[in-house]
Design a protein around this motif. Structure first.
Motif, short mmCIF file in Angstrom:
data_model
loop_
_atom_site.label_atom_id
_atom_site.label_comp_id
_atom_site.label_asym_id
_atom_site.label_seq_id
_atom_site.Cartn_x
_atom_site.Cartn_y
_atom_site.Cartn_z
N SER A 63 -38.73 -59.73 17.80
CA SER A 63 -37.62 -59.26 18.04
C SER A 63 -36.92 -60.22 19.32
O SER A 63 -35.60 -60.30 19.11
N LYS A 64 -37.77 -60.39 19.98
CA LYS A 64 -36.87 -61.12 21.34
C LYS A 64 -36.80 -62.85 20.56
O LYS A 64 -35.51 -63.15 21.22
N LYS A 65 -37.45 -63.21 19.78
CA LYS A 65 -37.10 -64.39 19.30
C LYS A 65 -35.65 -64.32 18.26
O LYS A 65 -34.89 -65.28 18.37
N ILE A 66 -35.64 -63.20 17.60
CA ILE A 66 -34.55 -63.09 16.86
C ILE A 66 -33.21 -62.95 17.71
O ILE A 66 -32.23 -63.67 17.32
N VAL A 67 -33.34 -62.23 18.68
CA VAL A 67 -32.10 -62.14 19.70
C VAL A 67 -32.06 -63.45 20.29
O VAL A 67 -30.79 -63.84 20.21
N ARG A 68 -32.92 -64.15 20.53
CA ARG A 68 -32.48 -65.56 21.32
C ARG A 68 -31.79 -66.56 20.45
O ARG A 68 -31.05 -67.04 20.82
N ASP A 69 -32.40 -66.57 19.11
CA ASP A 69 -31.75 -67.31 18.15
C ASP A 69 -30.30 -66.98 17.87
O ASP A 69 -29.59 -67.82 17.63
N TYR A 70 -30.27 -65.65 17.84
CA TYR A 70 -28.90 -64.98 17.39
C TYR A 70 -27.70 -65.45 18.50
O TYR A 70 -26.61 -65.67 18.31
N ILE A 71 -28.07 -65.34 19.83
CA ILE A 71 -27.32 -65.57 20.86
C ILE A 71 -27.31 -66.94 21.45
O ILE A 71 -26.42 -67.39 22.20
N GLY A 72 -28.12 -67.64 20.73
CA GLY A 72 -28.24 -69.48 21.04
C GLY A 72 -28.98 -69.87 22.37
O GLY A 72 -28.76 -70.78 23.03
N LEU A 73 -30.14 -68.91 22.81
CA LEU A 73 -30.90 -69.08 23.78
C LEU A 73 -32.07 -70.01 23.22
O LEU A 73 -32.70 -69.82 22.35
N THR A 74 -32.67 -70.80 24.05
CA THR A 74 -34.00 -71.52 23.86
C THR A 74 -35.06 -70.52 24.28
O THR A 74 -34.74 -69.38 25.02
N SER A 75 -36.28 -70.83 23.88
CA SER A 75 -37.36 -70.14 24.24
C SER A 75 -37.51 -69.92 25.76
O SER A 75 -38.18 -68.91 26.14
N SER A 76 -37.07 -71.08 26.47
CA SER A 76 -37.37 -70.90 27.95
C SER A 76 -36.43 -70.09 28.78
O SER A 76 -36.56 -69.70 29.78
N ASP A 77 -35.48 -69.81 27.88
CA ASP A 77 -34.14 -68.93 28.56
C ASP A 77 -34.61 -67.47 28.70
O ASP A 77 -35.31 -67.14 27.72
N LEU A 78 -34.06 -66.91 29.84
CA LEU A 78 -34.60 -65.44 29.92
C LEU A 78 -33.37 -64.83 29.12
O LEU A 78 -32.13 -65.10 29.09
N LEU A 79 -33.80 -63.51 28.70
CA LEU A 79 -32.94 -62.67 27.90
C LEU A 79 -31.99 -61.94 28.81
O LEU A 79 -32.37 -61.67 29.99
N PRO A 80 -30.55 -61.99 28.41
CA PRO A 80 -29.83 -61.02 29.62
C PRO A 80 -30.38 -59.48 29.67
O PRO A 80 -31.03 -58.99 28.45
N ASN A 81 -30.06 -59.08 30.66
CA ASN A 81 -30.51 -57.64 30.97
C ASN A 81 -29.33 -56.77 31.11
O ASN A 81 -28.67 -56.84 31.98
N PHE A 82 -28.88 -56.24 30.19
CA PHE A 82 -27.76 -55.25 29.88
C PHE A 82 -28.30 -53.82 30.64
O PHE A 82 -29.26 -53.45 30.07
N PRO A 83 -27.44 -53.43 31.44
CA PRO A 83 -27.80 -51.99 31.70
C PRO A 83 -27.66 -50.82 30.70
O PRO A 83 -26.72 -51.11 29.69
N ASN A 84 -28.46 -49.84 30.82
CA ASN A 84 -28.42 -48.68 29.69
C ASN A 84 -27.09 -47.95 30.20
O ASN A 84 -27.38 -46.96 30.84
N ARG A 85 -26.00 -48.25 29.64
CA ARG A 85 -24.80 -47.42 30.24
C ARG A 85 -24.77 -46.12 29.36
O ARG A 85 -24.19 -45.20 29.80
N SER A 86 -25.07 -46.11 27.91
CA SER A 86 -24.81 -44.86 27.42
C SER A 86 -26.04 -43.94 27.41
O SER A 86 -25.64 -42.72 27.35
N SER A 87 -27.22 -44.41 27.41
CA SER A 87 -28.25 -43.64 27.50
C SER A 87 -28.33 -42.52 26.55
O SER A 87 -28.97 -41.48 26.65
N ILE A 88 -27.89 -42.91 25.36
CA ILE A 88 -28.16 -42.07 24.14
C ILE A 88 -28.92 -42.88 22.80
O ILE A 88 -28.49 -44.16 22.88
N ASN A 89 -30.08 -42.24 22.35
CA ASN A 89 -30.81 -43.03 21.40
C ASN A 89 -30.09 -42.47 20.03
O ASN A 89 -30.31 -41.29 19.78
N VAL A 90 -29.90 -43.51 19.16
CA VAL A 90 -29.53 -43.22 17.95
C VAL A 90 -30.32 -43.70 16.87
O VAL A 90 -30.83 -45.01 17.06
N MET A 91 -30.73 -43.12 15.79
CA MET A 91 -31.56 -43.70 15.01
C MET A 91 -30.58 -43.66 13.55
O MET A 91 -30.21 -42.67 13.11
N LEU A 92 -30.44 -44.91 12.92
CA LEU A 92 -29.77 -44.85 11.57
C LEU A 92 -30.97 -45.32 10.54
O LEU A 92 -31.59 -46.08 10.73
#
Length: 134
Positions: A10-39
């Motif tokens: 999952s982390k590799k897919i996210v890195r590839d999608y947003i154009g990060l290398t394997s050594s770049d840290l993933l961005p830490n987005f705050p959980n603003r909504s705190s709502i879990n949704v399942m589709l």
């Protein structure tokens, strides 16, 4: 090459999608909504396999809102099953003929959902949770 664990994949897919290398840290987005949704796109919601898997997903992830797409069963056949799991509120589009339905269910203790549009291929809602943005 060794197989990646699901979280690493999952982390590799996210890195590839947003154009990060394997050594770049993933961005830490705050959980603003705190709502879990399942589709879930699942046609046969009235069988034992679905019920078993659905209960397990609910136990693991505790979604506040669940949307089931392309269902072939009337909500009246599944309503009690969902109620016993705590999903006592719903907006539904029952299947008609060959047109499949949509089930949107939620736990009204956790979130408030207001339906604006409900058509054969669409349910438009606003989801609110106390002390959080819409």
């Amino acid at each position: 090459m060794a197989a990646l664990r699901p979280s690493e994949l999952s982390k590799k897919i996210v890195r590839d999608y947003i154009g990060l290398t394997s050594s770049d840290l993933l961005p830490n987005f705050p959980n603003r909504s705190s709502i879990n949704v399942m589709l879930w796109n699942y046609r046969e919601v009235d069988n034992k396999i679905f019920r078993r898997n659905f209960k397990e997903l609910i136990r693991l992830y505790h979604p506040n809102v669940v949307a089931l797409f392309e269902t072939k069963v009337l909500f009246s056949f599944m309503g009690l099953f969902f109620n016993h799991l705590g999903y006592t509120a719903s907006t539904i589009v029952d299947p008609v003929g060959r047109v499949v339905g949509i089930l949107l269910i939620w736990d009204p203790i956790q979130v408030s959902v207001s339906a604006h549009v409900s058509k054969s291929q669409l349910i438009q809602v606003t989801v609110k949770r106390e002390n959080y943005e819409e």
